[in-house]
Design an enzyme around this catalytic site. Structure first.
Site, PDB file in Angstrom:
ATOM      1  N   SER A 125       0.762  -1.169  -0.050  1.00 20.75           N
ATOM      2  CA  SER A 125       0.020   0.069   0.167  1.00 20.75           C
ATOM      3  C   SER A 125       0.861   1.266  -0.158  1.00 20.75           C
ATOM      4  O   SER A 125       1.820   1.433  -0.943  1.00 20.75           O
ATOM      5  CB  SER A 125      -1.108  -0.037   1.173  1.00 20.75           C
ATOM      6  N   ASP A 225     -10.183  -3.637  -5.349  1.00 27.02           N
ATOM      7  CA  ASP A 225      -9.371  -2.873  -4.221  1.00 27.02           C
ATOM      8  C   ASP A 225     -10.414  -1.688  -3.883  1.00 27.02           C
ATOM      9  O   ASP A 225     -10.592  -0.599  -4.813  1.00 27.02           O
ATOM     10  CB  ASP A 225      -8.200  -2.072  -4.591  1.00 27.02           C
ATOM     11  N   HIS A 260      -7.931  -5.095  -1.368  1.00 28.07           N
ATOM     12  CA  HIS A 260      -6.654  -4.595  -1.012  1.00 28.07           C
ATOM     13  C   HIS A 260      -5.564  -5.174  -0.384  1.00 28.07           C
ATOM     14  O   HIS A 260      -4.701  -4.883  -0.382  1.00 28.07           O
ATOM     15  CB  HIS A 260      -6.969  -3.180   0.166  1.00 28.07           C
TER      16      HIS A 260
END
Length: 307
Positions: A125, A225, A260
């Site tokens: 991320s 996501d 995600h």
């Protein structure tokens, strides 16, 4: 990952979904970097390949520590690096010096147990955003793994200030970034990021120059996501590398239902919580983590010459 998802949610929900373009405030004083922890295999022969591990917008080093320990079990010296929201560091993810993260590579390169010619960085991320930036700037990094990545530098995240600042600095200067665009109709983080990517000029200025990297790249992303459009951004990274004639292999792992949290420790009991926040499905997240981890290890083994 479920705990990290909850911490990430607490941070990111503080980002307003409709933002005015406030002027940049002066840079805050910088605290010294927190000490890193390096994990080594139980039984090993020197020199070892080394990996710097960077977590996401949850801050601290909890996620990175779990991943670093797992990598050490596969024969790596792995550093878990906190870069904000940790004792002695900034409380918020704004204008974080890349040098603070690069210090992890410095530590590996100077460690007598580590082969300084076989170094990699793994990020998730916001940590993937940073990992790609580091790989673009530091020729010592010979491979990069980017889970749920970004192709650009984004605006930093603050719970307390409306000031619009970059997430990162380099040599004391804020890096160009994509600001969050006013979006009164946005009802999710994913929608905010998608809306903000419509600023083509800002996206071009803030593009991560990943074609400058000095080794192969593994990208892990999902079209489901809900935090940010990692699939779109991973595709943009791959296309940029192809246009620039990148000379190293680029591998893409796509998980349609992975949301995600496609990379990290397998915790099936927390997958439902992660799907509720990060998108995808419970089964899709479990399957993505089961599939991605051995492929990450195999990628690093190939890239760093591990037998």
């Amino acid at each position: 990952m479920g705990t990290n998802g909850a911490r990430l949610l607490g941070i990111l929900l503080a980002v307003p979904l409709c933002l005015a373009n406030a002027g940049a405030a002066p840079d805050q004083a910088r605290a010294p970097a927190a000490p890193s922890v390096t994990y080594y295999p139980a039984n090993h022969a020197d020199p070892l390949p080394g990996v710097l591990v960077l977590g996401g917008a949850e801050g601290g080093d909890a996620w990175a520590t779990v991943v670093a320990k797992r990598l050490s079990a596969h024969g790596y010296a792995a550093i878990a690096k906190a870069y904000f929201k940790s004792p002695g560091l900034d409380a918020e993810l704004q204008q974080i010096p890349l040098e603070r993260l690069q210090a992890g590579i410095d530590e590996l390169a100077s460690d007598p147990r580590v082969d300084h010619e076989r170094l990699a960085v793994l990020g998730f991320s916001k940590g993937a955003e940073a990992a790609l930036l580091l790989a673009s700037a530091d020729p010592r990094i010979k491979a990069v793994v980017a889970g749920s990545p970004s192709d650009v530098v984004w605006q930093g995240i603050s719970r307390t200030s409306a000031a619009v600042r970059s997430s990162w600095t380099q040599a004391g200067r804020p890096l160009p970034f994509v600001p969050f665009a006013p979006c009164p109709d946005c009802r999710s983080l994913g929608a905010l990021y998608e809306n903000s990517r419509a600023d083509d000029e800002a996206v071009a200025a803030a593009a991560i120059p990943i074609e400058r990297a000095h080794g192969p790249i593994l990208l892990i992303a999902s079209g489901s996501d809900a935090v940010w459009p990692s699939r779109t951004m991973a595709d943009a990274l791959q296309a940029r590398l192809a246009r620039r004639g990148f000379g190293y292999p680029v591998t893409m792992l796509r998980y349609p239902d992975g949301g995600h949290f496609t990379l990290g420790p397998l915790a099936p009991e927390q997958a439902a919580e992660d799907a509720a926040f990060g998108g995808g499905t419970t089964a899709g997240i479990v399957a993505a983590r089961q599939d991605s981890w051995p492929k990450v290890v195999a990628f690093l083994d190939r890239a760093l010459g591990v037998r």
